[in-house]
Write a protein that holds these residues in place. Structure first.
Motif, mmCIF file in Angstrom:
data_model
loop_
_atom_site.group_PDB
_atom_site.id
_atom_site.type_symbol
_atom_site.label_atom_id
_atom_site.label_comp_id
_atom_site.label_asym_id
_atom_site.label_seq_id
_atom_site.Cartn_x
_atom_site.Cartn_y
_atom_site.Cartn_z
ATOM 1 N N GLY A 1 1.104 -1.019 -0.111
ATOM 2 C CA GLY A 1 -0.288 -0.174 -0.235
ATOM 3 C C GLY A 1 0.841 1.536 0.168
ATOM 4 O O GLY A 1 0.588 2.059 -0.359
ATOM 5 N N MET A 2 2.299 1.064 0.741
ATOM 6 C CA MET A 2 2.563 2.179 0.979
ATOM 7 C C MET A 2 3.521 3.109 -0.138
ATOM 8 O O MET A 2 4.083 4.104 -1.409
ATOM 9 C CB MET A 2 3.634 2.477 2.462
ATOM 10 C CG MET A 2 2.561 2.311 3.119
ATOM 11 S SD MET A 2 1.397 3.962 3.212
ATOM 12 C CE MET A 2 2.758 5.430 3.388
ATOM 13 N N SER A 3 4.056 2.193 -0.920
ATOM 14 C CA SER A 3 4.482 1.859 -1.940
ATOM 15 C C SER A 3 4.063 2.283 -3.247
ATOM 16 O O SER A 3 4.772 2.919 -4.346
ATOM 17 C CB SER A 3 5.096 0.626 -2.839
ATOM 18 O OG SER A 3 4.201 -0.254 -3.485
ATOM 19 N N ARG A 4 2.456 2.504 -3.082
ATOM 20 C CA ARG A 4 1.589 3.242 -4.040
ATOM 21 C C ARG A 4 0.861 4.746 -3.751
ATOM 22 O O ARG A 4 0.441 6.086 -4.517
ATOM 23 C CB ARG A 4 0.647 2.655 -4.273
ATOM 24 C CG ARG A 4 0.087 1.207 -4.489
ATOM 25 C CD ARG A 4 -1.124 0.564 -4.464
ATOM 26 N NE ARG A 4 -0.218 -1.137 -5.097
ATOM 27 C CZ ARG A 4 -2.000 -1.987 -5.293
ATOM 28 N NH1 ARG A 4 -2.866 -1.008 -5.623
ATOM 29 N NH2 ARG A 4 -1.193 -3.415 -5.481
ATOM 30 N N VAL A 5 2.172 5.427 -2.780
ATOM 31 C CA VAL A 5 2.173 6.349 -2.752
ATOM 32 C C VAL A 5 3.178 7.540 -2.590
ATOM 33 O O VAL A 5 4.154 6.584 -2.437
ATOM 34 C CB VAL A 5 2.036 6.793 -0.602
ATOM 35 C CG1 VAL A 5 2.518 8.271 -0.067
ATOM 36 C CG2 VAL A 5 0.739 6.453 -0.185
ATOM 37 N N THR A 6 3.312 9.091 -3.187
ATOM 38 C CA THR A 6 4.549 9.334 -3.489
ATOM 39 C C THR A 6 5.008 9.807 -2.550
ATOM 40 O O THR A 6 5.086 10.294 -2.852
ATOM 41 C CB THR A 6 3.976 9.837 -5.009
ATOM 42 O OG1 THR A 6 3.442 9.231 -5.920
ATOM 43 C CG2 THR A 6 4.834 11.243 -5.703
ATOM 44 N N ALA A 7 6.348 9.827 -2.789
ATOM 45 C CA ALA A 7 7.113 10.331 -1.811
ATOM 46 C C ALA A 7 8.137 10.644 -2.403
ATOM 47 O O ALA A 7 9.465 10.466 -3.237
ATOM 48 C CB ALA A 7 7.403 9.778 -0.640
ATOM 49 N N ALA A 8 8.782 12.455 -1.785
ATOM 50 C CA ALA A 8 10.166 13.151 -1.966
ATOM 51 C C ALA A 8 10.679 12.304 -1.701
ATOM 52 O O ALA A 8 11.143 11.706 -0.794
ATOM 53 C CB ALA A 8 9.849 14.603 -2.024
ATOM 54 N N VAL A 9 12.129 12.098 -2.222
ATOM 55 C CA VAL A 9 13.366 11.822 -1.703
ATOM 56 C C VAL A 9 14.410 12.480 -1.545
ATOM 57 O O VAL A 9 14.741 13.829 -1.841
ATOM 58 C CB VAL A 9 14.156 10.586 -2.953
ATOM 59 C CG1 VAL A 9 14.962 9.908 -2.541
ATOM 60 C CG2 VAL A 9 13.000 9.621 -3.903
#
Length: 175
Positions: A26-34
């Protein structure tokens, strides 16, 4: 229904708790800044790649970083009591891999790539970052497997506006 899945009804009522694999998917589908989070001081220079970074408040300006308790870089950061969050541009993907431990470079070797400067705390700030938040630790605690570290921002250095490096679907993306 497999153990790694919960029905919509049970998830809504809290009757079944999703397992770690389902959570990670589920979290892999959330876009996050690096970001590359760095530190320097008596405990040495260290850094790691992080997506678990978020704002806490603007008064006083602060943010939080989450890092696994087994991380050697986390131990240096906690001992130094200072850190810098460097938000990466899309052109900095190689640095993200280096500080994520995907290239074999360790410790000080990681800082041989990129142009680094120091801000108020002495933590390395990436000259090409979109923004660098130089912080002193205000609070740190362990939640399960991770340190949750709140940093009070002492200086912000804005970089050039460019496309951001984000992580989504277990891959880097350009935004």
């Amino acid at each position: 229904m497999s153990k790694s899945q919960a029905s919509p009804d049970s998830a809504a009522t809290g009757a079944a708790s999703p397992d770690a694999l389902l959570f990670r998917e589920g979290m892999s589908r959330v876009t996050a800044a690096v970001h590359v989070v760095t530190t320097d001081g008596a405990a040495g220079r260290a850094g790691f790649t992080a997506t678990a970074v978020t704002t806490v408040t603007d008064s006083p300006p602060s943010l939080l970083v989450c890092v696994n308790t087994t991380s050697r870089s986390a131990q240096a950061l906690l001992a130094n009591k200072v850190f810098c969050v460097n938000t990466l541009s899309a052109e900095d993907q190689a640095l993200a891999d280096i500080f994520a431990g995907r290239t074999g470079l360790q410790g000080q070797e990681r800082f041989t790539v990129g142009e680094w400067e120091k801000l108020d705390t002495g933590s390395p700030a990436l000259a090409t970052s979109l923004v660098s938040f130089d912080c002193r630790i205000a609070e740190a605690r362990i939640i399960a497997t991770h340190h949750v570290i709140i940093g009070e921002i002492v200086r912000i250095r804005l970089g050039e506006r460019r496309p951001t490096l984000v992580y989504q679907g277990r891959h880097y993306q350009r935004l």
